[in-house]
Design a protein around this motif. Structure first.
Motif, PDB file in Angstrom:
ATOM      1  N   ASP A 211       0.723  -1.208  -0.315  1.00  0.00           N
ATOM      2  CA  ASP A 211      -0.153  -0.021  -0.175  1.00  0.00           C
ATOM      3  C   ASP A 211       0.740   1.401  -0.038  1.00  0.00           C
ATOM      4  N   ASP A 212       2.326   1.237  -0.201  1.00  0.00           N
ATOM      5  CA  ASP A 212       2.836   2.345   0.041  1.00  0.00           C
ATOM      6  C   ASP A 212       3.630   2.883  -1.316  1.00  0.00           C
ATOM      7  N   ILE A 213       3.601   4.006  -1.348  1.00  0.00           N
ATOM      8  CA  ILE A 213       4.169   4.743  -2.588  1.00  0.00           C
ATOM      9  C   ILE A 213       5.255   5.430  -2.195  1.00  0.00           C
ATOM     10  N   TRP A 214       6.433   5.554  -2.874  1.00  0.00           N
ATOM     11  CA  TRP A 214       7.576   6.376  -2.649  1.00  0.00           C
ATOM     12  C   TRP A 214       7.689   7.393  -3.763  1.00  0.00           C
ATOM     13  N   ILE A 215       7.872   8.565  -3.780  1.00  0.00           N
ATOM     14  CA  ILE A 215       8.022   9.640  -5.030  1.00  0.00           C
ATOM     15  C   ILE A 215       9.296  10.265  -4.697  1.00  0.00           C
ATOM     16  N   ASP A 216      10.347  10.359  -5.882  1.00  0.00           N
ATOM     17  CA  ASP A 216      11.482  11.326  -5.621  1.00  0.00           C
ATOM     18  C   ASP A 216      11.198  12.451  -6.635  1.00  0.00           C
ATOM     19  N   PRO A 217      10.543  13.540  -6.128  1.00  0.00           N
ATOM     20  CA  PRO A 217      10.275  14.534  -7.053  1.00  0.00           C
ATOM     21  C   PRO A 217      11.391  15.300  -7.868  1.00  0.00           C
ATOM     22  N   ARG A 218      12.636  14.991  -7.176  1.00  0.00           N
ATOM     23  CA  ARG A 218      13.894  15.771  -7.897  1.00  0.00           C
ATOM     24  C   ARG A 218      14.024  15.433  -9.398  1.00  0.00           C
ATOM     25  N   CYS A 219      13.648  13.994  -9.494  1.00  0.00           N
ATOM     26  CA  CYS A 219      14.018  13.467 -11.024  1.00  0.00           C
ATOM     27  C   CYS A 219      13.325  14.267 -11.980  1.00  0.00           C
ATOM     28  N   ALA A 220      11.990  14.727 -11.650  1.00  0.00           N
ATOM     29  CA  ALA A 220      11.233  15.220 -12.781  1.00  0.00           C
ATOM     30  C   ALA A 220      11.601  16.615 -12.922  1.00  0.00           C
ATOM     31  N   VAL A 221      11.719  17.221 -11.799  1.00  0.00           N
ATOM     32  CA  VAL A 221      12.121  18.762 -11.557  1.00  0.00           C
ATOM     33  C   VAL A 221      13.424  19.009 -12.260  1.00  0.00           C
ATOM     34  N   LEU A 222      14.580  18.035 -11.875  1.00  0.00           N
ATOM     35  CA  LEU A 222      15.753  18.241 -12.523  1.00  0.00           C
ATOM     36  C   LEU A 222      15.911  18.247 -13.800  1.00  0.00           C
ATOM     37  N   GLU A 223      15.209  17.191 -14.218  1.00  0.00           N
ATOM     38  CA  GLU A 223      15.373  17.061 -15.704  1.00  0.00           C
ATOM     39  C   GLU A 223      14.603  18.203 -16.580  1.00  0.00           C
ATOM     40  N   ILE A 224      13.526  19.146 -15.892  1.00  0.00           N
ATOM     41  CA  ILE A 224      12.893  20.182 -16.539  1.00  0.00           C
ATOM     42  C   ILE A 224      13.992  21.444 -16.409  1.00  0.00           C
ATOM     43  N   VAL A 225      14.741  21.367 -15.133  1.00  0.00           N
ATOM     44  CA  VAL A 225      15.557  22.643 -14.968  1.00  0.00           C
ATOM     45  C   VAL A 225      16.699  22.369 -16.065  1.00  0.00           C
ATOM     46  N   VAL A 226      17.375  21.006 -16.077  1.00  0.00           N
ATOM     47  CA  VAL A 226      18.519  20.820 -17.287  1.00  0.00           C
ATOM     48  C   VAL A 226      17.810  21.247 -18.186  1.00  0.00           C
ATOM     49  N   HIS A 227      16.644  20.797 -18.914  1.00  0.00           N
ATOM     50  CA  HIS A 227      16.111  21.027 -20.115  1.00  0.00           C
ATOM     51  C   HIS A 227      16.204  22.293 -20.459  1.00  0.00           C
ATOM     52  N   GLU A 228      15.758  23.185 -19.533  1.00  0.00           N
ATOM     53  CA  GLU A 228      15.509  24.881 -19.795  1.00  0.00           C
ATOM     54  C   GLU A 228      16.854  25.497 -19.770  1.00  0.00           C
TER      55      GLU A 228
END
Length: 105
Positions: A37-54
């Motif tokens: 029932d547990d979910i773990w999320i690392d938001p850094r992955c998506a945010v950092l990809e957007i930051v590096v992209h821009e």
């Protein structure tokens, strides 16, 4: 077929944890994981990809979108934990919260 309404019911059950994730056995980043029932999320992955992209767009304005997307993904996937921490801390220090802005594409 699963609807967004069905998934929203799952979301409201909670037990979603935000933390740094990495699979060191396969040496790659993990954006999210689920066990029972547990979910773990690392938001850094998506945010950092957007930051590096821009940042790539700003640094290399003549590069095509496809090139920027591929390079950003490659750079972020190859980041070790220390590099992710360094970039995350820099981003959280540098970012300036603002009201939403609309862009025309």
């Amino acid at each position: 077929m699963v609807s967004l309404d069905d998934l929203f019911v799952e979301l409201k059950k909670g037990r979603i944890y935000e933390c740094a994730l990495r699979d060191d056995t396969q040496n790659h980043q993990v954006q999210g994981a689920q066990s029972g029932d547990d979910i773990w999320i690392d938001p850094r992955c998506a945010v950092l990809e957007i930051v590096v992209h821009e940042v790539l767009h700003r640094a290399k304005p003549l590069w095509k979108e496809k090139t920027v997307t591929r390079r950003a993904r490659s750079l972020v996937v190859d980041m070790d934990e220390q590099t992710k921490r360094t970039w995350w801390r820099a981003y959280t220090r540098i970012k300036i919260p603002r009201k939403p802005k609309r862009f025309r594409t």
